[in-house]
Design a protein around this motif. Structure first.
Motif, mmCIF file in Angstrom:
data_model
loop_
_atom_site.group_PDB
_atom_site.id
_atom_site.type_symbol
_atom_site.label_atom_id
_atom_site.label_comp_id
_atom_site.label_asym_id
_atom_site.label_seq_id
_atom_site.Cartn_x
_atom_site.Cartn_y
_atom_site.Cartn_z
ATOM 1 N N VAL A 194 0.817 -1.258 -0.060
ATOM 2 C CA VAL A 194 -0.115 0.118 0.097
ATOM 3 C C VAL A 194 0.864 1.435 -0.019
ATOM 4 O O VAL A 194 0.474 2.215 -0.698
ATOM 5 C CB VAL A 194 -0.996 -0.054 1.385
ATOM 6 C CG1 VAL A 194 -1.892 1.441 1.279
ATOM 7 C CG2 VAL A 194 -2.069 -1.220 1.181
ATOM 8 N N GLU A 195 1.993 1.192 0.861
ATOM 9 C CA GLU A 195 2.778 2.428 0.817
ATOM 10 C C GLU A 195 3.743 2.638 -0.353
ATOM 11 O O GLU A 195 3.748 3.843 -0.746
ATOM 12 C CB GLU A 195 3.656 2.175 2.043
ATOM 13 C CG GLU A 195 4.507 3.399 2.285
ATOM 14 C CD GLU A 195 5.308 3.463 3.622
ATOM 15 O OE1 GLU A 195 5.647 4.310 4.295
ATOM 16 O OE2 GLU A 195 5.629 2.126 4.013
ATOM 17 N N LYS A 196 4.196 1.642 -0.782
ATOM 18 C CA LYS A 196 5.260 1.705 -1.872
ATOM 19 C C LYS A 196 4.711 1.351 -3.488
ATOM 20 O O LYS A 196 5.161 1.722 -4.346
ATOM 21 C CB LYS A 196 6.537 0.889 -1.682
ATOM 22 C CG LYS A 196 7.188 1.340 -0.360
ATOM 23 C CD LYS A 196 8.314 0.320 -0.217
ATOM 24 C CE LYS A 196 9.052 0.659 1.155
ATOM 25 N NZ LYS A 196 10.142 -0.238 1.470
ATOM 26 N N GLY A 197 3.589 0.717 -3.199
ATOM 27 C CA GLY A 197 3.070 0.328 -4.742
ATOM 28 C C GLY A 197 3.895 -1.126 -5.140
ATOM 29 O O GLY A 197 4.897 -1.352 -4.708
ATOM 30 N N ALA A 198 3.349 -1.667 -6.163
ATOM 31 C CA ALA A 198 4.398 -2.682 -6.865
ATOM 32 C C ALA A 198 3.249 -3.176 -8.163
ATOM 33 O O ALA A 198 2.212 -3.277 -8.303
ATOM 34 C CB ALA A 198 3.968 -4.037 -5.859
ATOM 35 N N GLY A 199 4.295 -3.154 -9.275
ATOM 36 C CA GLY A 199 3.894 -3.635 -10.664
ATOM 37 C C GLY A 199 2.888 -2.233 -11.030
ATOM 38 O O GLY A 199 3.209 -0.987 -11.154
ATOM 39 N N LYS A 200 1.573 -2.781 -11.170
ATOM 40 C CA LYS A 200 0.698 -1.790 -11.792
ATOM 41 C C LYS A 200 -0.041 -0.942 -10.821
ATOM 42 O O LYS A 200 -0.549 0.120 -10.864
ATOM 43 C CB LYS A 200 -0.229 -2.272 -12.626
ATOM 44 C CG LYS A 200 0.372 -2.652 -14.135
ATOM 45 C CD LYS A 200 -0.805 -3.686 -15.108
ATOM 46 C CE LYS A 200 -0.250 -3.818 -16.370
ATOM 47 N NZ LYS A 200 -1.135 -4.550 -17.258
ATOM 48 N N MET A 201 0.055 -1.541 -9.596
ATOM 49 C CA MET A 201 -0.401 -0.922 -8.393
ATOM 50 C C MET A 201 0.424 0.471 -7.810
ATOM 51 O O MET A 201 1.505 0.332 -7.776
ATOM 52 C CB MET A 201 -0.222 -1.709 -7.282
ATOM 53 C CG MET A 201 -0.938 -1.372 -6.052
ATOM 54 S SD MET A 201 -0.919 -2.611 -4.524
ATOM 55 C CE MET A 201 -1.589 -1.691 -3.373
ATOM 56 N N PRO A 202 -0.405 1.442 -7.844
ATOM 57 C CA PRO A 202 0.130 2.639 -7.437
ATOM 58 C C PRO A 202 0.595 3.008 -6.122
ATOM 59 O O PRO A 202 -0.041 1.944 -5.077
ATOM 60 C CB PRO A 202 -0.729 3.908 -7.891
ATOM 61 C CG PRO A 202 -2.068 3.125 -7.797
ATOM 62 C CD PRO A 202 -1.795 1.771 -8.038
ATOM 63 N N SER A 203 1.267 3.780 -5.729
ATOM 64 C CA SER A 203 1.709 3.984 -4.224
ATOM 65 C C SER A 203 0.635 4.871 -3.615
ATOM 66 O O SER A 203 0.153 6.031 -4.245
ATOM 67 C CB SER A 203 3.074 4.789 -3.931
ATOM 68 O OG SER A 203 3.150 5.073 -2.875
ATOM 69 N N PHE A 204 0.251 4.550 -2.419
ATOM 70 C CA PHE A 204 -0.805 5.411 -1.708
ATOM 71 C C PHE A 204 -0.154 6.160 -0.717
ATOM 72 O O PHE A 204 -0.885 6.656 0.259
ATOM 73 C CB PHE A 204 -2.006 4.532 -1.191
ATOM 74 C CG PHE A 204 -2.762 3.765 -2.362
ATOM 75 C CD1 PHE A 204 -3.852 4.615 -2.790
ATOM 76 C CD2 PHE A 204 -2.537 2.642 -2.832
ATOM 77 C CE1 PHE A 204 -4.938 4.143 -3.607
ATOM 78 C CE2 PHE A 204 -3.442 2.287 -3.746
ATOM 79 C CZ PHE A 204 -4.448 3.006 -4.351
#
Length: 262
Positions: free
Chosen positions: A221-231
């Motif tokens: 959630v904090e850093k994101g991963a792949g296509k997932m953005p950071s929040f």
């Protein structure tokens, strides 16, 4: 009057001969060739309808309709699929000339032209010929329309991800609490668009069966991963902690709410 004079036999009854042979007859005069509407004809109709109804009920019991999970309008990751008789139109809407900025053309104008041409069909070919090979315009348009329907239906079915379709619609029981403020205030507006309203996956992975610890969820959630953005810049540290704990505690259950052991 002599016996039989002016009479003729019809079956086992005697009916007077008509002077005008083209006069419309009352068919009730011919026993065995007609029946009363009530109750004879109507009873046969009811019996036929009952047979079809019972057969249909047996079919629905033997092959129940495939149910999916409850529809969630907040789940933008769900890919809907219409019934097979609308697949041709569903496929047409995927083409460049009928999608995006041309969506109105593909959804309204194009089908309108097709149905308008169908209404004009009686005026396109007014010849007396009944054989289809001698009616080139009507037969040609019909064959073209059937070919388009078959091809677009096949193309839509062939290129659709049926495994993903079955997975995203699968009914999954979990301890997900949609009344929890963490879900209503944070997760619903930030996570469900990719992970689905039940958090069972969509464009993003299934969070219910991920079995990630709180620290692992916190890192994603904090850093994101792949296509997932950071929040990190969207949520506060306290909100990230709450989301991490909420997701880490998720697990699948049976229909009675009991945790499934894997």
């Amino acid at each position: 009057m002599h016996r039989g004079k002016g009479m003729k036999f019809v079956g086992d009854s005697r009916i007077k001969s008509y002077d005008k042979p083209k006069l419309n007859r009352d068919y009730s005069e011919f026993p065995g060739r007609t029946e009363s509407f009530w109750p004879d004809f109507l009873l046969k109709e009811w019996m036929t309808g009952a047979v079809f109804l019972i057969a249909y009920l047996c079919l629905t019991v033997a092959h129940p309709s495939p149910l999916e999970r409850v529809a969630d309008p907040s789940d933008t990751g769900y890919t809907p699929l219409p019934d097979w008789y609308f697949l041709f139109l569903y496929q047409i809407l995927k083409y460049t000339f009928a999608s995006g900025p041309y969506n109105t053309f593909g959804a309204i104008v194009l089908p309108g032209i097709a149905f308008g041409a169908l209404l004009l069909a009686p005026w396109l070919d007014r010849g007396p010929e009944r054989k289809w090979t001698k009616r080139p315009f009507a037969s040609g348009f019909m064959l073209i329309a059937v070919a388009i329907l078959f091809y677009t239906t096949w193309e839509s079915s062939y290129y659709h991800d049926w495994k993903q379709q079955a997975k995203q619609g699968e009914i999954v029981f979990s301890n997900l609490d949609k009344s929890d403020p963490v879900y209503t205030d944070i997760i619903k507006s930030n996570c469900t668009s990719c992970h689905g309203g039940e958090l069972t996956g969509g464009q993003g992975p299934n969070l219910v069966e991920s079995k990630l610890p709180k620290e692992g969820v916190h890192g994603f959630v904090e850093k994101g991963a792949g296509k997932m953005p950071s929040f990190k810049d969207t949520l506060s540290k306290d909100e990230i902690d709450k989301v991490s704990k909420y997701v880490a505690d998720l697990h699948e259950t049976d229909a009675n709410g009991k945790e499934l052991k894997k």
